[in-house]
Design an enzyme around this catalytic site. Structure first.
Site, PDB file in Angstrom:
ATOM      1  N   GLY A  10      -4.525   3.363  -8.482  1.00  0.00           N
ATOM      2  CA  GLY A  10      -5.316   4.263  -7.887  1.00  0.00           C
ATOM      3  C   GLY A  10      -6.224   4.829  -8.686  1.00  0.00           C
ATOM      4  N   ASN A  11      -6.309   4.903 -10.014  1.00  0.00           N
ATOM      5  CA  ASN A  11      -7.558   5.345 -10.599  1.00  0.00           C
ATOM      6  C   ASN A  11      -8.870   4.574 -10.407  1.00  0.00           C
ATOM      7  OD1 ASN A  11      -6.034   3.348 -12.203  1.00  0.00           O
ATOM      8  ND2 ASN A  11      -7.422   3.576 -13.898  1.00  0.00           N
ATOM      9  N   LYS A 126       9.132   6.216   0.862  1.00  0.00           N
ATOM     10  CA  LYS A 126       7.789   6.152   0.312  1.00  0.00           C
ATOM     11  C   LYS A 126       7.117   7.339   1.013  1.00  0.00           C
ATOM     12  CE  LYS A 126       4.164   4.279  -1.743  1.00  0.00           C
ATOM     13  NZ  LYS A 126       4.099   4.132  -3.163  1.00  0.00           N
ATOM     14  N   LYS A 210       1.962  -2.204  -3.861  1.00  0.00           N
ATOM     15  CA  LYS A 210       0.956  -3.112  -4.184  1.00  0.00           C
ATOM     16  C   LYS A 210       1.367  -3.995  -5.475  1.00  0.00           C
ATOM     17  CE  LYS A 210      -1.536  -1.312  -7.893  1.00  0.00           C
ATOM     18  NZ  LYS A 210      -0.462  -0.588  -8.347  1.00  0.00           N
ATOM     19  N   LYS A 272       5.860  -1.499 -11.790  1.00  0.00           N
ATOM     20  CA  LYS A 272       4.800  -2.324 -12.401  1.00  0.00           C
ATOM     21  C   LYS A 272       5.603  -3.164 -13.363  1.00  0.00           C
ATOM     22  CE  LYS A 272       1.057   0.894 -12.540  1.00  0.00           C
ATOM     23  NZ  LYS A 272       1.676   1.912 -11.071  1.00  0.00           N
TER      24      LYS A 272
END
Length: 313
Positions: A10-11, A126, A210, A272
Site C-alpha cells: 500500500g505504501n 476483511k 494480494k 507476506k
C-alpha cells in the site's frame, strides 16, 4: 536475467487519485531499475483503500441519486484494477522512456478463481470501506445484508471474505505478453474473485490477499523470484522490542517456526511470510524476497531485504 513478480504494498500507492498519481512516479523508478538490468518484471498490487473508496462513492451516489444503481463489489474491484493500472502503466512507461527503453506496459483486468466452499466465506474478516455509527451499521445490515463488525473502537465497518486463490483466469494472456517482453500489471488487488460454475464465472463480494494472488501468478509464470515489497527493509522477529532482530534470510523451516512463535502480525507481515513460504516451497530454485520498494535492486543483489528459501535436502 531473472523473471520477477513484484507484489506492491500500500505504501507504493495513494489513498486518493491525486496522491496516487504523484506517488507512482517514485514507485516506477525501482521497478524500472530491475527492468534496465535485463530482468522480466510482472507487477501485482493491493487495492484496499481504492476499492473501499469506490464502493463508498457508489453507495452514497445510489442513495442520493435515483438514477445511480448500486454497484456490486466485484465491479468495484474491477474499477480499482483499471484506475490503479492506468496510473502505474503511465508512470512506468514514462520512466522507461526517460531511459530510452522501448518496452510496452499493459494492465490486464484479472479474474482469480476461488473455491465456493472456502472456509473464509463462512467467516468474513476483511474490513473494507469507511467507518459507520452503530445506527448506520444496523441499517446496512438490515437493508443490504452486509456483515458488519466493530473495529477497534473506531466505529463499524463492512467485512467480506478473504478466500485463497485457486487459479488465474487470464493466465495465458499474461504468459503471452511476458514471453513477448512486455511489462504486465496483473492480479490487481488480489484479482476479481470469481467462482466457476460450468461455463460461467460469477463474481463474489470478497477480497483476495494480494500477496497470495501474487504468489499464485508467480507459480503460474514459473518466476525465479517473488518480490513482496513493503514499508520495511527487512522482516524482523521481536518487532518493536529491545531484542528486535532484522533477518537477512530465513529458511522455510525457520519461517514456520517464527510463525508458530507468533512473531508476525496477522493482516500485516504474516500473510507476506506465508506467501513467501508457499512460493519458495513450490519448486527448487525459487526464492521470495521481502523488502522495501526503494531497495528492490539492492535486495536482488543480497544487500537488503529478507530472502526466504528452501533448504537443500
Amino acid at each position: 536475467m531473472s523473471r520477477i513478480v513484484i507484489a506492491l504494498g500500500g505504501n507504493a500507492l495513494g489513498k486518493t487519485p491525486e496522491e496516487q498519481l504523484s506517488l507512482v512516479k517514485n514507485t516506477a523508478k525501482p521497478i524500472v531499475d530491475l527492468i534496465q538490468d535485463g530482468n522480466e518484471v510482472v507487477i501485482a498490487h493491493g487495492n484496499g483503500p481504492q476499492v473501499g473508496m469506490i464502493n463508498l462513492a457508489m453507495e452514497v451516489a445510489s442513495v442520493t441519486e435515483d438514477a445511480v444503481p448500486t454497484m456490486p463489489f466485484p465491479e468495484c474491484g474491477a474499477m480499482s484494477q483499471g484506475y490503479i493500472g492506468y496510473h502505474l502503466q503511465n508512470a512506468i512507461g514514462e520512466e522507461l522512456s526517460k531511459r530510452n527503453i522501448d518496452k510496452p506496459v499493459a494492465t490486464i483486468v484479472t479474474q482469480v478463481v476461488v473455491d465456493k466452499d472456502d472456509e473464509a466465506f463462512k467467516h468474513p474478516s476483511k474490513p473494507i470501506g469507511s467507518f459507520y455509527t452503530e445506527e448506520e451499521c444496523k441499517v446496512l445490515r438490515d437493508e443490504k445484508g452486509y456483515d458488519m463488525v466493530e473495529d477497534s473502537g473506531r466505529g463499524y465497518r463492512r467485512v467480506v471474505a478473504s478466500p485463497k486463490p485457486v487459479d488465474v483466469v487470464e493466465k495465458e494472456t499474461v504468459k503471452a505478453l511476458v514471453e513477448k517482453g512486455q511489462v504486465v500489471i496483473t492480479v490487481g488487488g488480489g484479482g476479481i474473485p470469481v467462482i466457476k460454475e460450468g461455463n460461467s464465472l460469477t463474481g463474489v463480494p470478497a477480497v483476495i490477499d494480494k500477496d497470495f494472488a501474487s504468489e499464485k501468478i508467480a507459480e503460474i509464470l514459473d518466476a525465479d523470484y517473488l518480490f513482496i515489497l513493503t514499508a520495511v527493509d527487512r522482516v524482523s522477529i521481536n518487532f518493536g522490542k529491545p531484542e528486535q532482530v532484522d533477518l537477512e534470510k530465513m529458511s522455510i523451516e525457520e519461517a514456520k517456526q517464527y510463525i508458530e512463535e507468533k512473531h508476525f502480525a496477522p493482516g500485516s507481515m504474516l500473510p507476506k511470510v506465508e506467501a513467501a513460504i508457499k512460493f519458495a516451497d513450490s519448486k527448487a530454485g525459487r526464492n521470495t524476497i521481502i523488502a522495501s520498494l526503494e531497495k528492490a535492486k539492492d535486495a536482488l543483489a543480497g544487500k537488503s531485504g529478507t530472502k526466504v528459501y528452501k533448504s537443500e535436502e
